[in-house]
Write a protein that holds these residues in place. Structure first.
Motif, PDB file in Angstrom:
ATOM      1  N   CYS A   9       0.854  -1.192   0.000  1.00 19.94           N
ATOM      2  CA  CYS A   9       0.000   0.000   0.000  1.00 19.94           C
ATOM      3  C   CYS A   9       0.888   1.239   0.000  1.00 19.94           C
ATOM      4  N   CYS A  12      -0.082   3.248   3.648  1.00 22.31           N
ATOM      5  CA  CYS A  12       0.233   2.770   4.996  1.00 22.31           C
ATOM      6  C   CYS A  12       1.329   1.706   5.005  1.00 22.31           C
ATOM      7  N   CYS A  24      -5.887  -0.955  -0.687  1.00 22.08           N
ATOM      8  CA  CYS A  24      -5.608  -1.462   0.652  1.00 22.08           C
ATOM      9  C   CYS A  24      -6.921  -1.615   1.417  1.00 22.08           C
ATOM     10  N   CYS A  27      -6.726   1.216   4.529  1.00 23.50           N
ATOM     11  CA  CYS A  27      -6.770   2.676   4.378  1.00 23.50           C
ATOM     12  C   CYS A  27      -7.232   3.104   2.984  1.00 23.50           C
ATOM     13  N   GLY A  29      -5.699   3.025   0.316  1.00 20.27           N
ATOM     14  CA  GLY A  29      -4.602   3.515  -0.527  1.00 20.27           C
ATOM     15  C   GLY A  29      -4.390   2.571  -1.704  1.00 20.27           C
TER      16      GLY A  29
HETATM   17 ZN   LIG Z   1      -3.052   1.099   3.335  1.00 20.28          ZN
END
Ligand SMILES: [Zn+2]
Ligand SMILES: *Cc1c(COP(=O)(O)O)cnc(C)c1O
Length: 409
Positions: A9, A12, A24, A27, A29
């Motif tokens: 990711c 994070c 992800c 999060c 991402g």
């Molecule tokens: Zn993440």
């Protein structure tokens, strides 16, 4: 797969196995492929690459595919020393990386798609799809035909006619959506969740994006294993721009070149320049825009990799510049009339922006500069309507020729 460690990711840093996923779970991402550069360093060499196939697959050690099965001819396009254009612009060491002749569908997208469709086959998908501004649809349709996959391409309904035919000929299902690319993309995210297809620029995006790195690898090899001082890259989602940077740094990480000092310049059309605007206003976030430009292939109002592109600009000490539709047309003509290369609107944007960067002394005359020409002008012929000299019409007689032609030239 020893060379590939997995997915990571970008926000994070959580890691994931190699699967057809792109965000992800924690999060949201975006995910990116990570490699074991120490392992790759042991197996890669300039000589091994030079003895490899005359395609992007000569860099397979840095690509997330084991057995490429389609797109075997993509990549390894010319790097042309552009002395005539350089003279006009005031550059002594200008090169054109010419993906207008990439194979099979005449744009840089054949790089990302050959990787994505090979990967989709490895994953065992039977259907591939994409959300496209035109060139991606052409390339996905062609590669699905090669791979024997069912194919759905989603495009904004107002695309250039030539680009629509360029998909239809391969007989995919073409879905023309009323709306902008960003509307198409939103719809496709829902379809991707629902249908379980390989959407090359959605759930296969981490692998797809890696194909763009080969535009960095090839330039480094073609310059005799050195990185250029500056590059100019047209940006839509910002993926190509960020991956050229990743590719340059990888060449250094695996020991093929010294530390990279290339400045990364991004080019956008004024009528759709969310990344350039964020850079100029010193923002670290993107404000989505509604595209209004003839450069449809790079008209993405909400660029997925925009913030990562800004980070690359910062890290490489680059910059962004925009071109109006008029300047884009002038850029297309200038490249054609100096170097004999016919590019589409995205390439016109690159040339127009390059001109401004030199005028602003952001690039200096002695530097080695590479301008990325990512698409072919025969696909956007309609933008030149009424903007070129007309043919001189005559009867088939020598008299007419002398009177009507020789008096005019
Ligand atoms: Zn993440
Ligand atoms: C897709 C495309 C780009 C850039 O795409 P990114 O989304 O920024 O990776 C540039 N030029 C052409 C011709 C394209 O089709």
């Amino acid at each position: 797969m020893a060379k590939v460690k997995g997915l990571v990711c970008k926000e994070c840093g959580r890691t994931y196995p190699v699967e057809p996923i792109h965000v992800c779970e924690f999060c949201f991402g975006p995910l990116e492929v990570i490699y074991d550069y120490e392992e790759i360093k042991k197996i890669i060499s300039k000589q091994k690459i030079e003895n490899g196939p005359l395609s992007l697959w000569r860099y397979i050690d840095l690509l997330p595919v084991e057995n490429p099965i389609v797109g075997l001819t993509a990549g390894f396009t010319p790097l042309k020393k552009a002395d005539k254009l350089g003279e006009v612009l005031g550059l002594k060491n200008l090169y054109i990386k010419d993906d207008s002749v990439n194979h099979p569908t005449l744009s840089f997208k054949d790089r990302v798609v050959s990787v994505a469709i090979s990967k989709a086959k490895e994953f065992g998908f039977d259907t591939a799809a994409c959300a496209s501004t035109g060139n991606l649809a052409n390339s996905v349709a062609a590669h699905c035909a090669q791979a024997g996959l069912n194919c759905f391409v989603f495009i904004p309904a107002n695309l250039e006619t030539q680009k629509i035919f360029g998909s239809l000929v391969f007989n995919p299902t073409v879905v023309a959506v009323e709306g902008t690319y960003d509307d198409v993309n939103r719809l496709c995210s829902e379809v991707a969740n629902d249908m379980g297809w390989a959407f090359v620029n959605i759930n296969i995006r981490p692998f797809y994006a890696e194909g763009s790195k080969t535009l960095a690898f090839e330039v480094v090899e073609q310059l005799g294993w050195t990185a250029p001082d500056a590059v100019v890259v047209p940006a839509a989602s910002g993926s190509l721009y960020t991956k050229i940077w990743k590719g340059l740094k990888e060449m250094s990480k695996v020991g093929l070149i010294e530390k990279v000092r290339t400045r990364m310049f991004g080019a956008q059309a004024e009528g759709c320049s969310p990344i350039a605007q964020a850079w100029k206003e010193g923002r670290d976030f993107i404000k989505p825009v509604k595209p209004n430009t003839i450069a449809k292939s790079i008209a993405i109002g909400n660029p997925a990799d925009g913030i990562y592109a800004l980070q690359v600009t910062q890290e490489s000490e680059g910059d962004w510049e925009v071109a109006t539709d008029e300047e884009i047309i002038e850029g297309i003509k200038l490249l054609a009339q100096t170097e004999g290369i016919f590019t589409e609107t995205a390439g016109g944007t690159t040339i127009a922006v390059l001109k401004k960067l030199v005028e602003k002394s952001l690039i200096s005359p002695e530097e080695t500069v590479v301008a990325y020409i990512t698409g072919n002008g025969y696909k956007t012929l309609e933008v030149l309507e009424g903007r070129l000299c007309e043919p001189i019409r005559i009867q088939a007689s020598l008299k007419d020729f002398k009177e009507k032609v020789l008096t005019k030239v």
